[in-house]
Write a protein that holds these residues in place. Structure first.
Motif, PDB file in Angstrom:
ATOM      1  N   UNK A  83      -5.824   5.000 -21.867  1.00 18.90           N
ATOM      2  CA  UNK A  83      -4.682   3.956 -22.374  1.00 18.90           C
ATOM      3  C   UNK A  83      -4.621   2.899 -21.115  1.00 18.90           C
ATOM      4  N   UNK A  84      -5.138   1.912 -21.235  1.00 17.28           N
ATOM      5  CA  UNK A  84      -5.395   0.859 -20.310  1.00 17.28           C
ATOM      6  C   UNK A  84      -4.005   0.016 -20.321  1.00 17.28           C
ATOM      7  N   UNK A  85      -3.661  -0.284 -18.906  1.00 14.86           N
ATOM      8  CA  UNK A  85      -2.460  -1.091 -18.907  1.00 14.86           C
ATOM      9  C   UNK A  85      -2.687  -2.278 -17.719  1.00 14.86           C
ATOM     10  N   UNK A  86      -1.868  -3.309 -17.899  1.00 14.22           N
ATOM     11  CA  UNK A  86      -1.858  -4.244 -17.128  1.00 14.22           C
ATOM     12  C   UNK A  86      -0.293  -4.365 -16.133  1.00 14.22           C
ATOM     13  N   UNK A  87      -0.209  -4.436 -14.914  1.00 15.46           N
ATOM     14  CA  UNK A  87       0.751  -4.671 -14.201  1.00 15.46           C
ATOM     15  C   UNK A  87       1.205  -6.405 -14.244  1.00 15.46           C
ATOM     16  N   UNK A  88       2.444  -6.652 -14.582  1.00 13.31           N
ATOM     17  CA  UNK A  88       3.084  -7.739 -14.943  1.00 13.31           C
ATOM     18  C   UNK A  88       4.179  -8.062 -13.683  1.00 13.31           C
ATOM     19  N   UNK A  89       4.131  -8.929 -12.827  1.00 12.38           N
ATOM     20  CA  UNK A  89       5.094  -9.360 -11.833  1.00 12.38           C
ATOM     21  C   UNK A  89       5.519 -10.735 -12.190  1.00 12.38           C
ATOM     22  N   UNK A  90       6.748 -10.516 -12.608  1.00 12.52           N
ATOM     23  CA  UNK A  90       7.589 -11.551 -12.895  1.00 12.52           C
ATOM     24  C   UNK A  90       8.757 -12.126 -11.850  1.00 12.52           C
ATOM     25  N   UNK A  91       9.202 -13.348 -12.356  1.00  5.63           N
ATOM     26  CA  UNK A  91      10.317 -13.789 -11.474  1.00  5.63           C
ATOM     27  C   UNK A  91      10.039 -13.956  -9.819  1.00  5.63           C
ATOM     28  N   UNK A  92       8.650 -14.192  -9.695  1.00  4.63           N
ATOM     29  CA  UNK A  92       8.165 -14.171  -8.107  1.00  4.63           C
ATOM     30  C   UNK A  92       8.631 -15.592  -7.690  1.00  4.63           C
ATOM     31  N   UNK A  93       9.466 -15.594  -6.888  1.00  6.73           N
ATOM     32  CA  UNK A  93       9.779 -16.750  -5.893  1.00  6.73           C
ATOM     33  C   UNK A  93       8.870 -17.443  -5.106  1.00  6.73           C
ATOM     34  N   UNK A  94       8.615 -18.732  -5.459  1.00  8.12           N
ATOM     35  CA  UNK A  94       7.768 -19.674  -4.853  1.00  8.12           C
ATOM     36  C   UNK A  94       7.714 -19.466  -3.415  1.00  8.12           C
ATOM     37  N   UNK A  95       8.656 -19.440  -2.842  1.00 11.77           N
ATOM     38  CA  UNK A  95       8.691 -19.311  -1.387  1.00 11.77           C
ATOM     39  C   UNK A  95       8.407 -17.970  -0.940  1.00 11.77           C
TER      40      UNK A  95
END
Length: 64
Positions: free
Chosen positions: A17-29
């Protein structure tokens, strides 16, 4: 603050069962996406977790 989510991908013929990691709301700073050291960081994160890929974005995503 960034969030880490797991998005499951369709099963493969070998039964994994493959998966991907999603990292959201990363602050540009917090992260300079043009800095090559972050490419290495995401590659290590991918390799250590077994994820097919790592996707980081400034936007908010809700992975179902």
């Amino acid at each position: 603050m960034a969030r880490l989510q797991v998005m499951h991908l369709p099963c493969t013929p070998d039964g994994s069962t493959p998966f991907m990691l999603v990292i959201d709301e990363v602050e540009p700073l917090d992260v300079d996406f043009t800095d090559p050291k972050y490419a290495d960081f995401y590659q290590v994160l991918k390799d250590e977790t077994g994820a097919r890929c790592v996707f980081a974005t400034l936007a908010t995503l809700d992975v179902a």
